[in-house]
Structures are given as C-alpha cells and as structure tokens.
Motif scaffolding. Structure first.
Motif, PDB file in Angstrom:
ATOM      1  N   ASN A  36     -26.220  54.352 108.483  1.00 12.43           N
ATOM      2  CA  ASN A  36     -26.576  55.628 109.102  1.00 12.43           C
ATOM      3  C   ASN A  36     -25.551  56.717 108.796  1.00 12.43           C
ATOM      4  N   GLU A  37     -24.271  56.343 108.729  1.00 14.92           N
ATOM      5  CA  GLU A  37     -23.230  57.313 108.417  1.00 14.92           C
ATOM      6  C   GLU A  37     -23.427  57.876 107.015  1.00 14.92           C
ATOM      7  N   MET A  38     -23.744  57.004 106.060  1.00 11.17           N
ATOM      8  CA  MET A  38     -23.981  57.475 104.704  1.00 11.17           C
ATOM      9  C   MET A  38     -25.218  58.361 104.646  1.00 11.17           C
ATOM     10  N   ASN A  39     -26.221  58.026 105.415  1.00 13.09           N
ATOM     11  CA  ASN A  39     -27.422  58.855 105.451  1.00 13.09           C
ATOM     12  C   ASN A  39     -27.109  60.227 106.033  1.00 13.09           C
ATOM     13  N   ALA A 103     -31.848  52.313  98.783  1.00 15.71           N
ATOM     14  CA  ALA A 103     -32.887  53.029  99.525  1.00 15.71           C
ATOM     15  C   ALA A 103     -32.953  54.487  99.099  1.00 15.71           C
ATOM     16  N   TRP A 104     -31.793  55.111  98.900  1.00 19.93           N
ATOM     17  CA  TRP A 104     -31.740  56.507  98.457  1.00 19.93           C
ATOM     18  C   TRP A 104     -32.408  56.654  97.100  1.00 19.93           C
ATOM     19  N   ARG A 108     -35.768  58.903  96.052  1.00 20.76           N
ATOM     20  CA  ARG A 108     -35.711  59.964  95.049  1.00 20.76           C
ATOM     21  C   ARG A 108     -36.645  59.696  93.871  1.00 20.76           C
ATOM     22  N   THR A 109     -36.791  58.427  93.488  1.00 18.89           N
ATOM     23  CA  THR A 109     -37.600  58.101  92.303  1.00 18.89           C
ATOM     24  C   THR A 109     -39.051  57.803  92.638  1.00 18.89           C
ATOM     25  N   GLY A 114     -37.219  63.820 100.252  1.00 18.50           N
ATOM     26  CA  GLY A 114     -36.725  63.239 101.500  1.00 18.50           C
ATOM     27  C   GLY A 114     -35.536  62.313 101.299  1.00 18.50           C
ATOM     28  N   THR A 115     -35.142  61.697 102.388  1.00 18.42           N
ATOM     29  CA  THR A 115     -34.026  60.759 102.390  1.00 18.42           C
ATOM     30  C   THR A 115     -34.412  59.542 103.215  1.00 18.42           C
TER      31      THR A 115
END
Length: 226
Positions: A36-39, A103-104, A108-109, A114-115
C-alpha cells in the motif's frame, strides 16, 4: 527456478504455535503495508507530475518520491522504522515490492490506465517469502535450502522455524533431492486454518508415469473331452 523445464505448485496445512501465529500476522501486516505504501507513493508521484508550473517544493518532492521508489526496501524502511524489526522476514519485503511492481505493470499494459488498488485489512492473512540456497550447495533440493523439509511431517521456514504440516503428496516426498523450492506463500484463511503453498521446479516431470499393462493373450484349456 525459471530455467528448469517443469514446475508444480501445491498447498499443505500447517499447525503453528501461538508465537508463530503472531509472527505470521506481523509479516502479513508488514507485507500489506509495504504494498500500500508503494501504491500511495506512485499515486502521489503521478499527481505531482501533472503540475505544469515548476514549483521548487513540488520538484523536490518528486525527486524524493522517485528516489524512494527506486530503492523502496531501504526508502520505506527508513521512513517507517518498525519495518526494520528483526522478527520480519527480509524476503517478505522483497516479495511485497515485486508483487506491487508486477501489479503496476499489469495495470499499465493490460488496462492501460489507473493504478493497483489498495489492499484492505481483512480477516485472512498472507505473505510470501523465498527459498534461498547457500553457494556451497551443489545439488539444491527440498532439504537443503532456507525453506526445507525436515522430515515427512515438519518444514523449516524463515523467521518461523519448525512447523508441523500435513497433506504433502507422496510423489514429492519420494523425490525430495531433485526438486527445488522457489516462492513460498504462508497464509491463514477466514476460518483460522494455516497453510503453506510452495512453487517447485525440477529437471524431470512431476507427472507419475504408470507402467502400461502388457497386451498378451491367455489360452484356457476347458478340457471338454470325456
């Protein structure tokens, strides 16, 4: 692991002590927090980059976020000292970061917008670790890594120690020296049962080959003569 031709995954039930249950929860909470922090950092970075006016404070914050995301294992741990607790599995941190980046990339691909969503706190617990093999081990198997089978009923896991398990297929127990352990997931379901899932790899197929029956004819003497 990736270079080996055959892969197999399975789950067994484990029976941790109360102290091991607390350690599982702490690692699960830390894994969710890191994800969650990275998100949150990525979302903030994206929003700041939309600012067209070159405000110095914004530029400095962008540089800080980029540096923290470049080396998140150190950056996030420095900002949140409790993540440096020796009771936490360092490979749990690495897997949480890897899972977020995967997940990121998918968002993106595949979705092209979104994220990843934040992971909510739930009754279930889960985190991932990895099996490492010392350089001196010439033939990695299921009995000589950081995650290893001690016997047919016990497994050794980083930071948790010895745990009793149940439900491993006999075909795996018979081939322990020739099978490598990769990613390991420790989890608790909504009913409070604990499990370990292991990703395995081998040079040989995991499918058991059964010997085919010989197609032979049998002659029977009925002895019908009187």
């Amino acid at each position: 692991m990736a270079q080996l031709p055959y892969h197999y995954g399975f789950k067994v039930r484990i029976f941790p002590s109360n102290q091991q249950k607390r350690s599982i929860k702490r690692n699960s909470d830390a894994s969710r927090f890191i994800y969650n922090e990275m998100n949150g950092l990525n979302r903030e970075l994206y929003q700041l980059k939309q600012v067209k006016i070159p405000i110095r404070l914004v530029q400095q914050r962008i540089q800080t976020l980029e540096q923290r995301l470049k080396n998140p294992a150190t950056g996030i741990s420095n900002s949140h000292g409790w993540l440096n607790d020796k009771a936490l599995d360092s490979l749990m941190k690495a897997n949480a970061i890897k899972n977020y980046r995967r997940a990121w990339e998918m968002f993106r691909t595949v979705h092209q917008a979104g994220t990843p969503v934040f992971h909510r706190k739930r009754t279930e617990q889960k985190y991932q670790t990895s099996c490492l093999y010392p350089a001196k081990v010439k033939h990695p198997g299921m009995t000589n890594g950081s995650v290893r089978l001690l016997d047919h009923q016990h497994i050794q896991l980083p930071k948790l120690g010895r745990l009793r398990f149940r439900g491993m297929p006999a075909k795996l127990l018979a081939r322990k020296p020739g099978i490598r352990i990769g990613t390991v997931t420790i989890s608790m379901d909504a009913t409070g049962r604990y499990y370990v899932s292991l990703q395995l790899a081998s040079q040989h197929s995991f499918v058991v080959q059964t010997a085919s029956k010989a197609q032979t004819s049998i002659g029977i003497d009925l002895n019908t003569d009187n």
